[in-house]
Write a protein that holds these residues in place. Structure first.
Motif, short mmCIF file in Angstrom:
data_model
loop_
_atom_site.label_atom_id
_atom_site.label_comp_id
_atom_site.label_asym_id
_atom_site.label_seq_id
_atom_site.Cartn_x
_atom_site.Cartn_y
_atom_site.Cartn_z
N LYS A 1 0.82 -1.22 0.00
CA LYS A 1 0.00 0.00 0.00
C LYS A 1 0.86 1.27 0.00
CE LYS A 1 -2.51 -1.43 3.53
NZ LYS A 1 -3.48 -1.43 4.63
N PHE A 2 2.13 1.13 0.36
CA PHE A 2 3.03 2.27 0.43
C PHE A 2 3.91 2.41 -0.81
CE2 PHE A 2 2.06 0.89 4.72
CZ PHE A 2 1.61 2.07 5.29
N LYS A 3 3.65 1.63 -1.86
CA LYS A 3 4.47 1.65 -3.06
C LYS A 3 4.67 3.05 -3.62
CE LYS A 3 5.40 -0.41 -7.53
NZ LYS A 3 6.39 0.58 -7.77
N PRO A 4 3.63 3.92 -3.66
CA PRO A 4 3.87 5.26 -4.19
C PRO A 4 5.00 6.01 -3.46
CG PRO A 4 1.53 4.86 -4.04
CD PRO A 4 2.22 3.70 -3.35
N ALA A 5 5.18 5.74 -2.20
CA ALA A 5 6.25 6.41 -1.44
C ALA A 5 7.63 5.91 -1.87
CB ALA A 5 6.06 6.17 0.05
N PHE A 6 7.71 4.67 -2.34
CA PHE A 6 8.99 4.10 -2.75
C PHE A 6 9.31 4.34 -4.22
CE2 PHE A 6 7.75 1.35 0.88
CZ PHE A 6 8.79 1.69 1.73
N GLY A 7 8.28 4.60 -5.01
CA GLY A 7 8.48 4.90 -6.42
C GLY A 7 8.90 3.71 -7.25
N PRO A 8 9.40 3.98 -8.47
CA PRO A 8 9.72 2.92 -9.41
C PRO A 8 10.90 2.05 -8.97
CG PRO A 8 10.37 5.04 -10.31
CD PRO A 8 9.59 5.30 -9.05
N ARG A 9 11.68 2.51 -8.00
CA ARG A 9 12.81 1.69 -7.54
C ARG A 9 12.35 0.42 -6.85
NH1 ARG A 9 17.41 4.77 -4.66
NH2 ARG A 9 18.42 2.79 -5.07
N SER A 10 11.06 0.34 -6.52
CA SER A 10 10.57 -0.87 -5.86
C SER A 10 10.04 -1.90 -6.86
CB SER A 10 9.49 -0.51 -4.85
OG SER A 10 8.36 0.02 -5.49
N ASP A 11 10.23 -1.65 -8.14
CA ASP A 11 9.68 -2.54 -9.17
C ASP A 11 10.44 -3.87 -9.30
OD1 ASP A 11 7.66 -0.76 -9.76
OD2 ASP A 11 8.68 0.10 -11.49
N THR A 12 11.73 -3.89 -9.04
CA THR A 12 12.50 -5.13 -9.19
C THR A 12 13.16 -5.50 -7.86
OG1 THR A 12 14.60 -4.08 -9.79
CG2 THR A 12 13.05 -4.55 -11.60
N SER A 13 13.40 -6.78 -7.69
CA SER A 13 14.03 -7.26 -6.47
C SER A 13 15.41 -6.63 -6.27
CB SER A 13 14.15 -8.79 -6.52
OG SER A 13 14.78 -9.27 -5.35
N GLU A 14 16.17 -6.53 -7.34
CA GLU A 14 17.52 -5.95 -7.25
C GLU A 14 17.47 -4.50 -6.76
OE1 GLU A 14 20.52 -4.55 -10.56
OE2 GLU A 14 20.61 -6.74 -10.34
N GLU A 15 16.57 -3.72 -7.33
CA GLU A 15 16.45 -2.32 -6.92
C GLU A 15 15.91 -2.19 -5.50
OE1 GLU A 15 17.40 0.76 -8.20
OE2 GLU A 15 18.59 -0.58 -9.44
N ARG A 16 14.97 -3.09 -5.11
CA ARG A 16 14.45 -3.07 -3.73
C ARG A 16 15.57 -3.32 -2.74
NH1 ARG A 16 10.12 -5.74 -6.15
NH2 ARG A 16 10.82 -7.78 -5.42
N GLN A 17 16.47 -4.26 -3.06
CA GLN A 17 17.59 -4.55 -2.17
C GLN A 17 18.51 -3.33 -2.03
OE1 GLN A 17 18.31 -7.39 -0.33
NE2 GLN A 17 16.23 -7.98 -0.88
N LYS A 18 18.84 -2.70 -3.14
CA LYS A 18 19.70 -1.51 -3.10
C LYS A 18 19.04 -0.38 -2.32
CE LYS A 18 21.46 -2.01 -7.71
NZ LYS A 18 21.69 -1.30 -8.97
N TYR A 19 17.78 -0.12 -2.64
CA TYR A 19 17.04 0.96 -2.00
C TYR A 19 16.88 0.69 -0.50
CZ TYR A 19 13.54 4.73 -1.83
OH TYR A 19 12.85 5.87 -1.55
N GLY A 20 16.58 -0.54 -0.16
CA GLY A 20 16.45 -0.90 1.25
C GLY A 20 17.71 -0.59 2.04
N LYS A 21 18.86 -0.85 1.45
CA LYS A 21 20.13 -0.56 2.13
C LYS A 21 20.37 0.94 2.26
CE LYS A 21 22.40 -4.88 1.13
NZ LYS A 21 23.47 -5.58 0.44
N GLU A 22 19.83 1.70 1.35
CA GLU A 22 19.99 3.16 1.42
C GLU A 22 19.11 3.79 2.49
OE1 GLU A 22 19.29 4.87 -2.44
OE2 GLU A 22 20.73 3.52 -3.39
N ILE A 23 17.95 3.19 2.78
CA ILE A 23 17.00 3.83 3.68
C ILE A 23 16.86 3.15 5.05
CG2 ILE A 23 15.67 4.84 1.79
CD1 ILE A 23 13.55 2.66 2.21
N SER A 24 17.39 1.96 5.22
CA SER A 24 17.21 1.25 6.49
C SER A 24 18.18 1.76 7.55
CB SER A 24 17.45 -0.25 6.28
OG SER A 24 17.38 -0.92 7.53
N PRO A 25 17.68 2.11 8.72
CA PRO A 25 18.54 2.61 9.80
C PRO A 25 19.63 1.62 10.22
CG PRO A 25 16.23 2.96 10.34
CD PRO A 25 16.27 2.11 9.10
#
Length: 81
Positions: A14-38
Motif C-alpha cells: 500500500k506504500f508503493k507510491p512512497a517508494f516509487g519505481p525503484r521498488s519494481d525489481t528485487s535488485e532495486e528493492r535490495q539496493k534501496y532498502g540498504k539506502e534507507i534502512s537505519p
C-alpha cells in the motif's frame, strides 16, 4: 540483513507510491532498502537511541528492533528497546 524484501511490495504494498519505481525489481528493492534502512547507519559515534516498539505492530516485526539494538551493542553504541 535477514528479513522480508518489502520495499513497496508484500506488507508494504500500500506504500508503493512512497517508494516509487525503484521498488519494481528485487535488485532495486535490495539496493534501496540498504539506502534507507537505519540498520546500515549504526556506528559507534551515534547518540544513545531508545526504540519503542509494541508487539501489536502488524507492519514492522519486533525482530527489527532487536536486531538494531544488537548491532548497536556490537559496535559499542548505546541502544535499548
Amino acid at each position: 540483513m535477514p528479513g522480508e524484501d518489502a520495499v513497496g511490495v508484500g506488507t508494504l504494498e500500500k506504500f508503493k507510491p512512497a517508494f516509487g519505481p525503484r521498488s519494481d525489481t528485487s535488485e532495486e528493492r535490495q539496493k534501496y532498502g540498504k539506502e534507507i534502512s537505519p540498520i546500515y547507519f549504526v556506528t559507534s559515534q551515534m547518540p544513545p537511541t531508545l526504540i519503542v516498539h509494541g508487539d501489536a505492530d502488524k507492519l514492522v516485526p519486533m525482530q527489527q528492533a532487536e536486531i538494531f539494538v544488537k548491532r548497536a551493542s556490537d559496535v559499542g553504541a548505546t541502544a535499548s528497546s
